[in-house]
Design a protein around this motif. Structure first.
Motif, PDB file in Angstrom:
ATOM      1  N   GLU A 299      14.521 -46.582   3.669  1.00 27.67           N
ATOM      2  CA  GLU A 299      14.017 -46.983   4.983  1.00 27.67           C
ATOM      3  C   GLU A 299      13.885 -48.503   5.100  1.00 27.67           C
TER       4      GLU A 299
ATOM      5  N   SER B 217      16.116 -50.049   7.842  1.00 24.73           N
ATOM      6  CA  SER B 217      15.375 -50.104   9.108  1.00 24.73           C
ATOM      7  C   SER B 217      14.375 -51.244   9.233  1.00 24.73           C
TER       8      SER B 217
ATOM      9  N   PRO C  35      17.351 -46.769  11.928  1.00 21.23           N
ATOM     10  CA  PRO C  35      17.991 -47.941  11.300  1.00 21.23           C
ATOM     11  C   PRO C  35      18.856 -48.728  12.293  1.00 21.23           C
TER      12      PRO C  35
ATOM     13  N   LYS D  76      12.503 -42.581  15.455  1.00 24.10           N
ATOM     14  CA  LYS D  76      12.834 -42.136  14.097  1.00 24.10           C
ATOM     15  C   LYS D  76      14.248 -41.572  14.018  1.00 24.10           C
TER      16      LYS D  76
ATOM     17  N   ILE E  49      12.925 -41.422   8.792  1.00 21.32           N
ATOM     18  CA  ILE E  49      12.736 -42.873   8.660  1.00 21.32           C
ATOM     19  C   ILE E  49      12.764 -43.522  10.040  1.00 21.32           C
ATOM     20  N   THR E  50      12.191 -44.729  10.106  1.00 19.13           N
ATOM     21  CA  THR E  50      12.342 -45.548  11.308  1.00 19.13           C
ATOM     22  C   THR E  50      13.828 -45.646  11.615  1.00 19.13           C
TER      23      THR E  50
END
Ligand SMILES: NC(=O)N[C@@H](CC(=O)O)C(=O)O
Ligand SMILES: [Zn+2]
Ligand SMILES: [Zn+2]
Length: 344
Positions: free
Chosen positions: A289, A293, A9, A308, A6-7
């Protein structure tokens, strides 16, 4: 699913404390998060921009070499905060918000605001300066039952604040009740809420059933199961005004394992693993996500992180404690297994 990417956070509600213990907890947050909103309830509290900037320097100095973690500072509002100080905070570029603690509501809130009527000029200044207000939303009246203090705060104060300051961005911090969730959902685009991992994973039985467990004691106190379900629904709904704020609040073990234990749950050791557990149990890992994020950065008007974070499916046991300066801190879920693990 074995891997989750995920991006990176951000943590929109974090306590790092100060002194030699700070490095021990800051490195754990810096491993996972790109940025964090750092709470100002130190002893003494950070009531001026200069104090917030000096604290920021101490945090940066305590981070591991090469860390790209960015602390976003906050100012602690008191009865005496001036509109000038708020303008100065904004102009510094390092202060991202102001924090309202009703005096006596929580840990180190003694210097907080005693009467909300007093802070009208400050809220006007914040609205003018586009500086968000972060609220510990509980009344402090000793006659109000501790389980009702959040709801009472909405009815007695927050409703009016939202109506009277239509341009002021307000974050209702660490919401714990179905009523708070409903209030945020029904509110304007200027109103958002953070949700902690402990309020998503546990209800009040964790504190009181089968023995008294002080490490689950935090404020606002854990509520009934129906409230936990409402929080889980909000966090996993994709609604953009609910986002991640761990409220990781470390205390030395002996200050919690005490006849009068203090409030705060420490979760920085496994913040994303704990949220992943809650989201997976709700069948909503695909919504993690956005909650962790995207929504927070969007609400604060900051760019989303570009790099990421990776988690892999791996069962591990949360250690019994972590170092905390000369003391130790007991983490949320100590001794329990977790099924996800952040990869370095
Ligand atoms: N949440 C808590 O129970 N404690 C926090 C203060 C706060 O966020 O209210 C702390 O600083 O220990
Ligand atoms: Zn609080
Ligand atoms: Zn907090």
């Amino acid at each position: 699913m074995q891997n989750l990417e995920i991006t990176r956070p951000d943590d929109w509600h974090l306590h790092l404390r100060d002194g030699e213990a700070m490095a021990d907890v800051a490195r754990l947050s810096a491993r996972q998060f790109g940025r964090a909103i750092i709470m100002p309830n130190l002893k003494p509290p950070l009531v001026t921009t200069d104090q917030a900037l000096a604290y920021r320097d101490r945090i940066l100095a305590a981070l591991p070499e090469g860390s790209r973690f960015r602390p976003l500072m906050t100012l602690y509002l008191t009865d005496k905060t001036t509109p000038d100080e708020i303008a100065k905070a904004k102009a510094s570029g390092a202060v991202a918000a102001c924090k309202l603690y009703p005096a006596g509501a929580t840990t180190n809130s003694e210097n907080g605001v005693t009467d909300l009527a007093r802070i009208t000029p400050m809220l006007e200044a914040m609205q003018r300066e586009h500086l968000p207000l972060l609220v510990h939303g509980e009344v402090t009246d000793p006659d109000v039952d501790i389980f009702d203090r959040e709801l009472r705060f909405i009815e007695s104060h927050l409703q009016a604040m939202v109506a009277d300051f239509p341009e002021l961005r307000i974050v209702f911090e660490h919401v714990t009740t179905a009523e708070a969730v409903d209030f945020v959902r029904a509110g304007p685009s200027t109103l958002a809420a953070t949700i902690t991992p402990h309020h998503l994973l546990y209800n009040r039985n964790a504190i009181l059933a089968g023995g008294i467990r002080p490490h689950f004691y935090c404020l606002p106190v854990l509520k009934r199961e129906r409230h936990r379900q409402a929080l889980l629904d909000a966090a996993t709904s994709g609604h953009p005004r609910f986002f991640l704020g761990t409220d990781s609040a470390p205390h030395p073990a002996q200050a919690k394992e005490n006849a009068c234990g203090c409030a705060g749950a420490f979760s920085a050791h496994a913040a994303m693993e704990l949220y992943a557990k809650a989201f997976e149990e709700a069948g909503a890992l695909d919504r993690l996500e956005a909650f962790a994020s995207h929504h927070g950065a969007d609400f604060y008007g900051m760019p989303r992180n570009l790099d990421k974070l990776r988690l892999r499916r791996e069962t591990w046991e949360v250690p019994a404690d972590y170092p905390f300066g000369a003391d130790r801190v007991v983490p949320l879920g100590a001794g329990e297994p977790l099924d996800w693990r952040v990869r370095d």
